[in-house]
Design an enzyme around this catalytic site. Structure first.
Site, PDB file in Angstrom:
ATOM      1  N   LEU A 127      45.878  57.677 -67.128  1.00  0.00           N
ATOM      2  CA  LEU A 127      45.101  57.787 -67.619  1.00  0.00           C
ATOM      3  C   LEU A 127      45.082  56.932 -68.213  1.00  0.00           C
ATOM      4  O   LEU A 127      46.153  56.788 -68.571  1.00  0.00           O
ATOM      5  CB  LEU A 127      44.753  59.037 -67.879  1.00  0.00           C
ATOM      6  CG  LEU A 127      43.962  60.081 -66.969  1.00  0.00           C
ATOM      7  CD1 LEU A 127      44.522  61.565 -67.522  1.00  0.00           C
ATOM      8  CD2 LEU A 127      43.356  60.349 -66.423  1.00  0.00           C
ATOM      9  N   ASP A 128      43.831  56.496 -69.109  1.00  0.00           N
ATOM     10  CA  ASP A 128      43.925  56.024 -70.469  1.00  0.00           C
ATOM     11  C   ASP A 128      44.370  56.728 -71.658  1.00  0.00           C
ATOM     12  O   ASP A 128      44.056  57.786 -71.473  1.00  0.00           O
ATOM     13  CB  ASP A 128      42.555  55.257 -70.869  1.00  0.00           C
ATOM     14  CG  ASP A 128      41.431  54.285 -70.083  1.00  0.00           C
ATOM     15  OD1 ASP A 128      42.602  53.867 -69.057  1.00  0.00           O
ATOM     16  OD2 ASP A 128      40.530  54.980 -70.059  1.00  0.00           O
ATOM     17  N   ILE A 129      44.712  55.563 -72.733  1.00  0.00           N
ATOM     18  CA  ILE A 129      45.718  56.406 -73.369  1.00  0.00           C
ATOM     19  C   ILE A 129      45.265  56.888 -74.023  1.00  0.00           C
ATOM     20  O   ILE A 129      45.878  58.375 -74.536  1.00  0.00           O
ATOM     21  CB  ILE A 129      46.299  55.343 -75.090  1.00  0.00           C
ATOM     22  CG1 ILE A 129      47.807  55.432 -75.824  1.00  0.00           C
ATOM     23  CG2 ILE A 129      45.377  54.489 -75.232  1.00  0.00           C
ATOM     24  CD1 ILE A 129      48.045  55.257 -76.588  1.00  0.00           C
ATOM     25  N   LYS A 178      33.988  55.308 -67.595  1.00  0.00           N
ATOM     26  CA  LYS A 178      34.021  54.346 -68.860  1.00  0.00           C
ATOM     27  C   LYS A 178      32.991  52.622 -68.731  1.00  0.00           C
ATOM     28  O   LYS A 178      31.854  52.538 -69.119  1.00  0.00           O
ATOM     29  CB  LYS A 178      35.205  53.380 -69.812  1.00  0.00           C
ATOM     30  CG  LYS A 178      36.100  54.671 -70.853  1.00  0.00           C
ATOM     31  CD  LYS A 178      36.763  54.320 -71.327  1.00  0.00           C
ATOM     32  CE  LYS A 178      37.180  55.430 -72.000  1.00  0.00           C
ATOM     33  NZ  LYS A 178      38.989  54.948 -71.991  1.00  0.00           N
TER      34      LYS A 178
END
Ligand code: URA
Length: 244
Positions: free
Chosen positions: A102-104, A190
């Protein structure tokens, strides 16, 4: 068969050097007999290992459901940020890793395990394991986007995205949505909204395959998978989730 010192450290008795000292001090028995050699091989299934007469249980694989907070990186090591392993403080295992990324700034469900085969199966592009995200999106998400996502959008990859299911929870200048995708390209959610001229401003994964993020598990907390969750995951791993 595994080394006695590895068995004990992975079972959470202590670090490798601590357990070696305990073994050499004669505190460890295998099937009732003291063993003073850390390199002695034991069978986790057949042998009874005790430290100071207390039986030690060893599990080969561990599975945790982690609620990743924003600011944590989906890795086991990172020079600048907190990692998943900084949160899993109660386990002695050093071989755990997050299944996928998962992105930060993304929060939510992350499976953490040392079961490489299961992780591989869940991440396999051919398996199409579903992932559902809750997002806040800047811009008016409309039925037109639902239709576009259902068909697949161009996010600059060789092929358009697979059909996905977009549900609008609240439509407005900032919209709230649920999106279920069946693949896991880099920054996929995104980039899908970018492709339709909108921006994800908050993102949280709420499910992956049969796993759901429990509502009572706060960000930064984790717990072992329940027997039911693990059984569902293993069953899922063997099944073909074909969406098309
Ligand atoms: N899609 C994204 O854009 N980011 C994530 O972290 C997960 C899915």
């Amino acid at each position: 068969m595994i080394r006695l010192d590895k068995f004990l450290s992975e079972a959470g008795v202590g670090t490798r050097s601590e357990v070696k000292k305990q073994i050499r001090a004669g505190l460890v028995t295998v099937n009732g007999r003291p063993v003073r050699a850390p390199e002695q091989k034991v069978s986790p299934e057949r042998d009874t290992v005790c430290v100071r007469a207390e039986k030690i249980t060893y599990t080969e694989f561990e599975y945790y459901l982690f609620h990743k907070p924003a600011g944590c990186v989906s890795a086991t090591e990172d020079a600048g940020h907190r990692t998943v392993m900084d949160y899993l403080t109660d386990t002695a295992r050093r071989d755990l890793f997050p299944v996928g990324r998962l992105d930060i700034d993304t929060e939510g469900l992350l499976l953490v395990t040392n079961d490489g085969a299961l992780a591989h199966a869940l991440l396999s592009p051919a398996r199409h394991v579903s992932k559902t995200y809750y997002a806040k999106v800047s811009g008016n998400v409309s039925q037109a986007d639902v239709n576009l996502f259902e068909k697949g959008v161009d996010i600059g990859e060789k092929a358009p995205t697979r059909p996905s299911v977009l549900e609008i929870l609240r439509e407005g200048e900032e919209s709230e949505i649920l999106l279920t995708i069946y693949e896991g390209k880099f920054h996929q959610v995104k980039r899908m909204f970018q492709a339709v001229g909108k921006e994800v401003v908050y993102l949280k994964r709420i499910s992956m395959g049969p796993l759901r993020l429990p509502e009572d598990l706060p960000a930064g907390a984790y717990r072992p998978l329940t027997a039911e969750e693990l059984a569902a995951l293993k069953k899922h791993d063997r099944s073909e989730e074909i969406y098309e």
